[in-house]
Every structure is written in structure tokens, then in C-alpha cells.
Scaffold this active site. Structure first.
Site, PDB file in Angstrom:
ATOM      1  N   SER A 135      -4.842  -1.453   1.151  1.00 32.06           N
ATOM      2  CA  SER A 135      -3.693  -0.725   0.602  1.00 32.06           C
ATOM      3  C   SER A 135      -2.421  -1.090   1.359  1.00 32.06           C
ATOM      4  O   SER A 135      -2.003  -2.243   1.362  1.00 32.06           O
ATOM      5  CB  SER A 135      -3.965   0.775   0.619  1.00 32.06           C
ATOM      6  OG  SER A 135      -2.930   1.486  -0.032  1.00 32.06           O
ATOM      7  N   ASP A 141       2.821   0.460  -3.824  1.00 28.85           N
ATOM      8  CA  ASP A 141       2.222   0.197  -2.530  1.00 28.85           C
ATOM      9  C   ASP A 141       1.436  -1.112  -2.594  1.00 28.85           C
ATOM     10  O   ASP A 141       1.445  -1.805  -3.619  1.00 28.85           O
ATOM     11  CB  ASP A 141       1.379   1.378  -2.046  1.00 28.85           C
ATOM     12  CG  ASP A 141       0.154   1.653  -2.907  1.00 28.85           C
ATOM     13  OD1 ASP A 141       0.058   1.088  -4.013  1.00 28.85           O
ATOM     14  OD2 ASP A 141      -0.714   2.437  -2.487  1.00 28.85           O
ATOM     15  N   ASP A 144      -1.708  -2.200  -2.810  1.00 33.88           N
ATOM     16  CA  ASP A 144      -2.694  -2.474  -3.852  1.00 33.88           C
ATOM     17  C   ASP A 144      -2.252  -1.937  -5.202  1.00 33.88           C
ATOM     18  O   ASP A 144      -3.012  -1.960  -6.173  1.00 33.88           O
ATOM     19  CB  ASP A 144      -4.069  -1.925  -3.464  1.00 33.88           C
ATOM     20  CG  ASP A 144      -4.094  -0.422  -3.237  1.00 33.88           C
ATOM     21  OD1 ASP A 144      -3.031   0.161  -2.936  1.00 33.88           O
ATOM     22  OD2 ASP A 144      -5.179   0.185  -3.344  1.00 33.88           O
ATOM     23  N   ASP A 153      -1.751   0.902  -6.585  1.00 32.12           N
ATOM     24  CA  ASP A 153      -2.323   2.043  -7.305  1.00 32.12           C
ATOM     25  C   ASP A 153      -1.408   3.264  -7.240  1.00 32.12           C
ATOM     26  O   ASP A 153      -1.585   4.223  -7.987  1.00 32.12           O
ATOM     27  CB  ASP A 153      -3.725   2.394  -6.807  1.00 32.12           C
ATOM     28  CG  ASP A 153      -3.776   2.830  -5.346  1.00 32.12           C
ATOM     29  OD1 ASP A 153      -2.789   2.608  -4.612  1.00 32.12           O
ATOM     30  OD2 ASP A 153      -4.810   3.379  -4.937  1.00 32.12           O
TER      31      ASP A 153
END
Length: 451
Positions: free
Chosen positions: A99, A240, A242, A244
Site C-alpha cells: 500500500s 494511495d 495500491d 484502493d
């Protein structure tokens, strides 16, 4: 026997590459997960743009196919794209990402078929035990097949089928991908729509050369805010690492609180499904349950964390859920979280009328909030007890302990204080009628916490 307690977290696996996480360990994790899901028909694997991600994803696939389980490799993906693949293909999934963590980290988010979460209570502990015990591979079986498949086009088509932006008025939108996976998904998502995307940091680079890919920290959206004002954009989006989670800023460059986004999206979802349940965690603004109820929906309050949100969504058949951290969950997306779908809703709401975003979202922002205030303490339980003792004796105060300590004050304000699970911190969130009231509550509570 291995000790992997520092790598296996509550909801995922995460660690420093080369020190805590390497190909050998990941191969064993892939094998252990495969043994859990032998009857599922295969595993789908995606990865982010970190330098270590392709190699680790391949090692996981090796471990899984060695156990006789077929693997579908989808390559570069956002986490919500992996969830889409898991739901669309009805397969368990593994996403390689850390992340917003620094470049030296990587990790694995696991899910069962239909993007159902895997956490400590739903299989992760068993995987940890097997890997720690160095369970040998299954002998004598046929190796699983390895297939490569690009899911980006199908992911885009699915989300665009849920939110129609084709009739929107023309919008100029600055998007800060933070050198993360938004740089991969955003161009495809907005291609051909009446959205003029002004890209920032779309180059995929897991070293994050421009800023940390964590828009929850105000310093990481400064560039976005400046660019929105510079190019006179209608809105700004920040993803962010990743991709999501998605944060929104208005045409003035001012952040739109995730609670306001939750309320806005909830109202839109309730138009499609009147009377539906909407999940909100206990740190979300109380404007959210108020607005949900006013629009005929059923607000449902939960603890903080995606496992609690997803469990409550399944229990109540909720149509939508939102968290203060900008995670947004949709029944139409296998109850998984997708910042991209929330962003499409915000832009659709903006594009179907003429007001600027600041005016549109003002009706969903009713109170002043502190944001999260962290305090390092030696005795979390003792400080929490001191706060409870101080406020419990006052007239008109109500206290609940669903998640930490939530104190409702007779003034209409409230605060929640929760211990961190991983650090010696207490996290304080406050909401009240105005900034002065927030400041007064903050000063009193912090005087106790930091005494």
C-alpha cells in the site's frame, strides 16, 4: 521453527523485503494458501509497481502450482482490480502490495472467492501456523497450470457500467497517483469520458520519488491542492499506493472529508435501492447516519476496520459502507472496497449539475472535526481509564466501548479514543458543532492522556 509474528498482521502479510519477506517464504505462503483453497478452482494473483512485487508474485504462484492449484496471473493491478478479478472469476486472490508503506516493504493481501476477506480469524492464522511449522509440500500430485490474463479492460468496463459519466458536463480533474497504481488504472478508466485528466506522478515507481503515497497525511496532498488551484480544475483526486483508497479535494484545493464522500455516495446508492442499509464506522461523522436516515436508509454503526465492515455488510445486506480513512465498500463490488468507484460517484454527482464541488459537498459536511490526533503513551489502558473516569461522572454524558471509548457530550459533540494495535499510541478523534468546541474538547482530553 520460524517465528512469523512480525510479518503476519491482522488483515494481511507485510514486512521488509530481504529481511522479513523473501521468495522462499512467499513460496511457502503460496503453498499453504493453496492447500486452504484446493477446491476453489484456482487462485488469481496481481501485484503493484514495487520492484520486488513481480518476483514475489511469481514465487507465490510457484508454491501454489506445486500444490496442484491453477493460477491466473493478472500482472500489474490496483488492489480493487484484484478484488474485481476475484469476484468476476469467482476465485480466491492474492495481491502483492504494501500500500503506502516505504519502498523497502512489500506484502500480501489475501481473499477467498468473491473477494471475501482473509484475516486472522478467517484463515490467516492457519496459514501462519503451517508456514512456521515448515509443512512439507504435497507429494505426488499434478502441478497446477499457470495462465496470464489482462483484467484491466474488464475492470474498467465493470465500474463504468455501475456509474455512467458519459452525460456529464465537461470536467477538469487533477489526479495525483503518487507514482502508484492509479497511474495504471486512471488513464484507462477515464479514456473517452468528458473528463479532462491533468496527471500528476503517473509514472509507476515503487520508490515513491515525489511523496509518500498516503493521502491521509495532509503533507502528501499539498502538490495536488496547488495544481488544482493553478489549472482552475473542478476537482482533484489522490490515490494511495495500491489505489484502493481515494481522497478528494474541491475546486478551491480544500479537502473533502471522507465522511462527506460517504454521505454523498450513500444518497446516490439509496436512490437505486431505497431503504437499504448503509454501514459507517464509529469515527465517521454523525452527519452520515443522519443523512442516511433522512433519505430513507438504515444506518448501521460498526467498529473500525475492513473485516468488521465487510462482516456487517454481509449480515445486513448493506448496499454501501464508508470509513473515515477513505475506504468505500459496495455491495455491487462484492462488498469489497474501491476508491475508484467512489471517485466515479463523486464526479458523476458533480457533472450532473452546475454547482462547484465545494457547494455540492457542503450539504454533507455538518460539523467540525479534529482529524486523528495521536499520543504516545506508556500505559494505554491506564490513560483510557482516566479519560473514562473523568467524563462518566458528568450529567448528560453517554459512553460506549464498542471500539475504544466513545464519549457523547450533552453539547452534541463527541470523541473517540482508541489504542493502536501495533504501536504505543492512543488515537483521538473529535467532532463538534464548530472549531472552537472541537478545540475545547481536544485540550481537555489531551491534558488527561498526556498527563
Amino acid at each position: 521453527m520460524r517465528d512469523l509474528s512480525g510479518v503476519f498482521k491482522a488483515y494481511d502479510i507485510r514486512g521488509v523485503v530481504g529481511e522479513q519477506l523473501d521468495a522462499d517464504l512467499v513460496r511457502d505462503i503460496g503453498a499453504a494458501f493453496a492447500r486452504q483453497v484446493t477446491d476453489a478452482g484456482g487462485i488469481v494473483i496481481g501485484h503493484d509497481m514495487r520492484a520486488s512485487s513481480p518476483g514475489l508474485a511469481s514465487a507465490f504462484a510457484e508454491g501454489a502450482t506445486r500444490e496442484g492449484v491453477d493460477v491466473v496471473m493478472i500482472g500489474l493491478a490496483s488492489t480493487d482490480m484484484l478484488y474485481f478479478a476475484s469476484g468476476h472469476l469467482n476465485l480466491p486472490g492474492a495481491m502483492f502490495t504494501a500500500s503506502h508503506n516505504p519502498a523497502k516493504y512489500n506484502g500480501i493481501k489475501l481473499c477467498r472467492a468473491g473477494a471475501a476477506p482473509v484475516g486472522q480469524d478467517t484463515g490467516l492464522t492457519e496459514i501462519q501456523r503451517e508456514v512456521e511449522a515448515e509443512t512439507p509440500p504435497t507429494e505426488g500430485g499434478t502441478a497446477g497450470r499457470l495462465e496470464t490474463r489482462d483484467m484491466l479492460t474488464e475492470y474498467v468496463a465493470y465500474l463504468r457500467g455501475l456509474v455512467d459519466l458519459s452525460a456529464s458536463r465537461p470536467l477538469k480533474v487533477v489526479v495525483d497517483a503518487g507514482n502508484g497504481m492509479g497511474g495504471h488504472t486512471v488513464p484507462a478508466m477515464f479514456d473517452g469520458l468528458p473528463i479532462d485528466v491533468v496527471p500528476m506522478y503517473f509514472e509507476l515507481d515503487g520508490s515513491f520519488p515525489n511523496h509518500e503515497a498516503n493521502p491521509l497525511d495532509p503533507k502528501n496532498i499539498v502538490d495536488l491542492q496547488a495544481k488544482v488551484r493553478e489549472v482552475d480544475a473542478d476537482a482533484g483526486l489522490a490515490f494511495d499506493g495500491d489505489a484502493d483508497r481515494c481522497f478528494v479535494v474541491d475546486e478551491r484545493g480544500e479537502p473533502v472529508p471522507p465522511s462527506a464522500v460517504t454521505a454523498l455516495v450513500a444518497v446516490r446508492e439509496l436512490k437505486k435501492d431505497p431503504g437499504g442499509a448503509v454501514i459507517h464506522n464509529l469515527i465517521t461523522s454523525k452527519a452520515v447516519p443522519e443523512i442516511v436516515a433522512e433519505h430513507g436508509g438504515k444506518p448501521v454503526r460498526t467498529r473500525v476496520g475492513h473485516s468488521f465492515i465487510k462482516a456487517e455488510m454481509a449480515k445486513t445486506d448493506a448496499i454501501f459502507g464508508g470509513e473515515h480513512s477513505a475506504h468505500y465498500y459496495f455491495r455491487d463490488f462484492w462488498r469489497a472496497d474501491t476508491g475508484m468507484l467512489a471517485a466515479l460517484h463523486v464526479l458523476a454527482a458533480l457533472g450532473e449539475q452546475e454547482r462547484p464541488l465545494s457547494e455540492l459537498t457542503a450539504e454533507y459536511s455538518r460539523y467540525a472535526a479534529s482529524g486523528e490526533i495521536n499520543s504516545t503513551v506508556d500505559d494505554q489502558a491506564g490513560r483510557m481509564a482516566a479519560v473514562k473516569e473523568t467524563f462518566a461522572s458528568r450529567d448528560g454524558v453517554t459512553i460506549d466501548e464498542l471500539d475504544g471509548l466513545t464519549v457523547e457530550l450533552p453539547s452534541g459533540g463527541w470523541f473517540n479514543i482508541r489504542p493502536s494495535n501495533t504501536e504505543p499510541l492512543l488515537r483521538l478523534n473529535i467532532e463538534a458543532v464548530d472549531e472552537a468546541a472541537v478545540a475545547a474538547i481536544r485540550d481537555e482530553v489531551l491534558a488527561i492522556v498526556r498527563a
